[in-house]
Design a protein around this motif. Structure first.
Motif: not given
Ligand SMILES: *Cc1c(COP(=O)(O)O)cnc(C)c1O
Length: 217
Positions: A25, A46, A67, A151, A194-195, A210-213
């Motif tokens: 995202k 998302n 997600i 989460m 997550m991160t 689920r990893i973004g940052r």
């Molecule tokens: C954005 C998001 C993530 C990733 O979060 P980060 O802190 O960037 O790793 C994981 N799960 C969901 C549902 C998200 O919206």
């Protein structure tokens, strides 16, 4: 740090049977393409509109994961495009996914989003309501319940996070042990981490992070 360096680190920190979903995202198609070219084919968005915008532009054998909170009226746009929906949080949404799945002759793989901590601000079904939820959708042939997603609440206290993940893992095992009672439950995934908290989630039994940052920053 580069995207590739970040991915090296994350991949080294987990075993092979744990799948990394790269959360893309707000990222550009060029950034996402680097992740795919590295070999990460599971991508998470998302928002439906953002997923659709990127769907044709990212090249490769990508598996898209939805997600985030999904509005019922948007299911029809993604039903034939996503591999797994992590965020099923209401009967209304499950009904629509089933309807669209049947219509498209797809058995849509879903995870039920669980609100383990009971925080009011969070999406997800409370843990003590999941079994009756499974009962209400037991005749749905257009979807398959593949597991659960949560989460963790935002907290400085790691142990609080750990208990959320541990509770859901225990609950997931319990449902798995009775899944033969249902024709559309086949537990394979526990989507947690997550991160900030994925190492703890992995310690507590996650197999889908689920990893973004952590990848892009
Ligand atoms: C954005 C998001 C993530 C990733 O979060 P980060 O802190 O960037 O790793 C994981 N799960 C969901 C549902 C998200 O919206």
């Amino acid at each position: 740090m580069s995207i590739e360096n970040n991915l090296d680190k994350i991949m080294a920190s987990k075993s092979k049977n744990i799948t990394l979903v790269a959360v893309t995202k707000h990222r550009t198609v060029d950034e996402i393409q680097r992740v795919v070219d590295y070999g990460i084919l599971d991508l998470g968005e998302n928002r439906v509109q953002e997923l659709l915008d990127k769907y044709d532009k990212v090249k490769g054998e990508v598996r898209w994961h939805l997600i985030g909170h999904l509005q019922t009226n948007k299911v029809k746009y993604i039903i034939d495009k996503v591999h797994l929906i992590h965020s099923v949080d209401s009967l209304k949404l499950a009904k629509e996914i089933n309807l669209q799945g049947v219509k498209h002759k797809i058995v849509m793989k879903i995870l039920i989003q669980v609100n383990v901590s009971g925080e009011e601000s969070k999406f997800g079904i409370n843990i003590n309501e999941i079994e009756s939820f499974l009962d209400s959708i037991k005749d749905f042939e257009g979807l398959s319940v593949q597991g659960f997603m949560t989460m963790a609440p935002y907290t400085e206290n790691i142990e609080e996070t750990r208990y959320v993940f541990r509770n859901l893992h225990d609950f997931c095992d319990k449902i798995k042990s009775k899944q033969s009672l249902y024709t559309n439950v086949d537990i394979n995934f526990l989507s947690m981490g997550m991160t900030n908290d994925y190492p703890i989630a992995i310690e507590e039994g996650s197999n889908l992070v689920r990893i973004g940052r952590g990848i892009f920053v």
